[in-house]
Design an enzyme around this catalytic site. Structure first.
Site, PDB file in Angstrom:
ATOM      1  CB  CYS A 146      16.963  16.214  11.486  1.00  0.00           C
ATOM      2  SG  CYS A 146      16.342  14.709  10.775  1.00  0.00           S
ATOM      3  CG  HIS A 173      19.093  37.005  23.875  1.00  0.00           C
ATOM      4  ND1 HIS A 173      19.465  35.747  23.478  1.00  0.00           N
ATOM      5  CD2 HIS A 173      18.384  37.526  22.854  1.00  0.00           C
ATOM      6  CE1 HIS A 173      18.986  35.521  22.260  1.00  0.00           C
ATOM      7  NE2 HIS A 173      18.323  36.589  21.859  1.00  0.00           N
ATOM      8  CB  THR A 231       3.656  49.558  29.785  1.00  0.00           C
ATOM      9  OG1 THR A 231       2.317  50.051  29.751  1.00  0.00           O
ATOM     10  CG2 THR A 231       4.325  49.957  31.085  1.00  0.00           C
TER      11      THR A 231
HETATM   12  N1  PLP Z   1      19.601  38.525  13.783  1.00  0.00           N
HETATM   13  C1  PLP Z   1      20.647  37.713  14.001  1.00  0.00           C
HETATM   14  C2  PLP Z   1      21.867  37.823  13.150  1.00  0.00           C
HETATM   15  C3  PLP Z   1      20.584  36.749  15.020  1.00  0.00           C
HETATM   16  O1  PLP Z   1      21.624  35.930  15.231  1.00  0.00           O
HETATM   17  C4  PLP Z   1      19.402  36.666  15.813  1.00  0.00           C
HETATM   18  C5  PLP Z   1      19.270  35.635  16.854  1.00  0.00           C
HETATM   19  O2  PLP Z   1      19.956  34.627  16.853  1.00  0.00           O
HETATM   20  C6  PLP Z   1      18.363  37.573  15.563  1.00  0.00           C
HETATM   21  C7  PLP Z   1      18.493  38.481  14.535  1.00  0.00           C
HETATM   22  C8  PLP Z   1      17.116  37.559  16.385  1.00  0.00           C
HETATM   23  O3  PLP Z   1      17.338  38.077  17.682  1.00  0.00           O
HETATM   24  P1  PLP Z   1      16.320  37.754  18.864  1.00  0.00           P
HETATM   25  O4  PLP Z   1      16.623  36.367  19.316  1.00  0.00           O
HETATM   26  O5  PLP Z   1      16.624  38.756  19.948  1.00  0.00           O
HETATM   27  O6  PLP Z   1      14.947  37.912  18.328  1.00  0.00           O
END
Ligand code: PLP
Length: 383
Positions: free
Chosen positions: A326, A203, A239
């Site tokens: 915060c 994503h 799966t």
């Molecule tokens: N590692 C880093 C450097 C990230 O920026 C992120 C998400 O922001 C993750 C790991 C975690 O990825 P996911 O949101 O797909 O679990």
């Protein structure tokens, strides 16, 4: 309020590319077979997974058998670190990571400390750079894994991965790289980077949410963290998400193919953003001035609170992010800003703007125009 919504939080997530959606749709509706089924519909699903794995392997310059599809970037980090730690604990119980990793890495190391593992958290310099000599000095006979991120998610600093990988290889210590922020932005040649394990999240590069990749170099033994079927060569039971896997491979291919043009365009926008915003009094750039992700412009403003900046930007139709959150009534800077050594009056006022391929010069100029007024207003309220 600007005329249109301006999304400047691409490090948080990205919209699915319509071409990725097109590639995925048949696997929800027509080719919905279970890849473990031996009849034609199941075999079609398995063929789609195989093709996707070959595609990803080509992009990472590795073998298809070295690519595992998992449920997200966090799962990929967890599987790499826990999988390697638990598989190697007879050799030793020492881990090395940096103090500016994502929580998917830091909290995993902390979890392993409950099982007797010890972690060395390497410091970074004022720009967020890990010193490879610190890695070399920290490796002991007991070290079973070094994990350092490719690029930081808050300040965008790119770490000297190939150099650290070279040191680990010479000392025969497995090296994991969280490349979640680099997937759509930097070259991903695992051989050139000298890495043994590498994590990606779809994503972040216009692919589907809930999909990750773990590269595991041949010969590395990791213990699976999900028990059940023997999917993903026994590395991850469950799966397969066929549509997600097809979407991930399609998105990675598009991201890596379009990387040169996108990088050129986005770097110009980022530099314009940085130049414009640094004209605000008592502002500073966070992260490395040049060795940073092409889409990351992150700042601190003295004497304001990051969350207030975000709320004001949101009112004007701009989505951004802060590392100063915060918690129970007081503003706490993130572990990354603390590790950079920023004084509290600065670290409380952080702002991260991360560009994407749909952003334009108009977006950048709109933010450069609206931000000085927001900062000035917030400072006058704080008096
Ligand atoms: N590692 C880093 C450097 C990230 O920026 C992120 C998400 O922001 C993750 C790991 C975690 O990825 P996911 O949101 O797909 O679990």
């Amino acid at each position: 309020m600007s005329d249109r919504f301006i999304y400047l939080d691409h490090a948080a997530t990205t919209a699915l590319d319509p071409r990725v959606l097109d590639a995925m749709i048949p696997y929800f509706t027509i080719e919905y077979g279970n890849a473990s089924s031996i009849y034609t519909l199941g075999r079609h699903a398995m063929q789609a997974i195989d093709r996707s794995r070959e595609d990803v392997a080509e992009l990472l310059h590795c073998r298809p058998t070295e690519v595992a599809f998992v449920g997200c970037g966090s799962e990929s980090d967890n599987l790499a670190i826990k999988g390697m730690a638990f598989a190697s604990q007879k050799k030793g119980k020492h881990l090395i990571t940096s103090s500016i990793e994502h929580h998917a890495v830091l909290h995993t190391c902390q979890y392993l400390e409950r099982f007797g593992f010890k972690t060395t958290y390497l410091p970074v310099d004022e720009y967020g750079c890990v010193n490879p000599d610190d890695v070399a000095r920290s490796i002991t006979e007991q070290t079973v894994l070094v994990s350092v991120m490719y690029a930081n998610n808050e300040v965008g600093t790119i770490e000297p991965i190939a150099e650290i990988g070279h040191i680990c290889r010479a000392k025969k210590v497995p090296f994991h790289v969280d490349a979640v922020q680099a997937g759509g932005a930097l070259p991903l040649d695992v051989a050139a980077l000298n890495v043994d394990l590498l994590s990606l999240s779809a994503h972040k590069f216009y692919g589907p949410k809930g999909m990750g990749i773990l590269y595991v170099r041949q010969g590395m033994r990791i213990l699976p963290q999900l028990q059940g079927g023997s999917q993903e060569r026994g590395r991850r039971a469950g799966t397969e998400n066929v549509a997600g896997i097809v979407g991930t491979a399609t998105a990675l291919r598009l991201a890596q193919e379009e990387l040169p043009q996108v990088t050129l365009r986005i770097t110009v926008l980022r530099n314009r953003l940085i130049e414009g915003i640094l004209t605000i009094p008592r502002s500073r750039l966070t992260g490395h001035p040049t060795h940073r992700l092409p889409n990351n412009a992150s700042f601190c403003f003295e004497g304001v609170e990051g969350e207030s900046i975000l709320l004001n930007l949101d009112l004007l139709g701009v989505a951004a992010s802060t590392g100063s959150a915060c918690t129970s009534g007081s503003v706490d800077p993130s572990h990354v800003l603390i590790a950079l050594g920023l004084p509290p009056q600065w670290s409380h006022g952080s702002l991260r703007l991360t560009l994407g391929k749909e952003n334009t010069e108009q977006d950048v100029d709109a933010v450069i125009t609206m931000l000085p007024g927001i900062i000035e207003k917030l400072r006058s309220l704080a008096l």
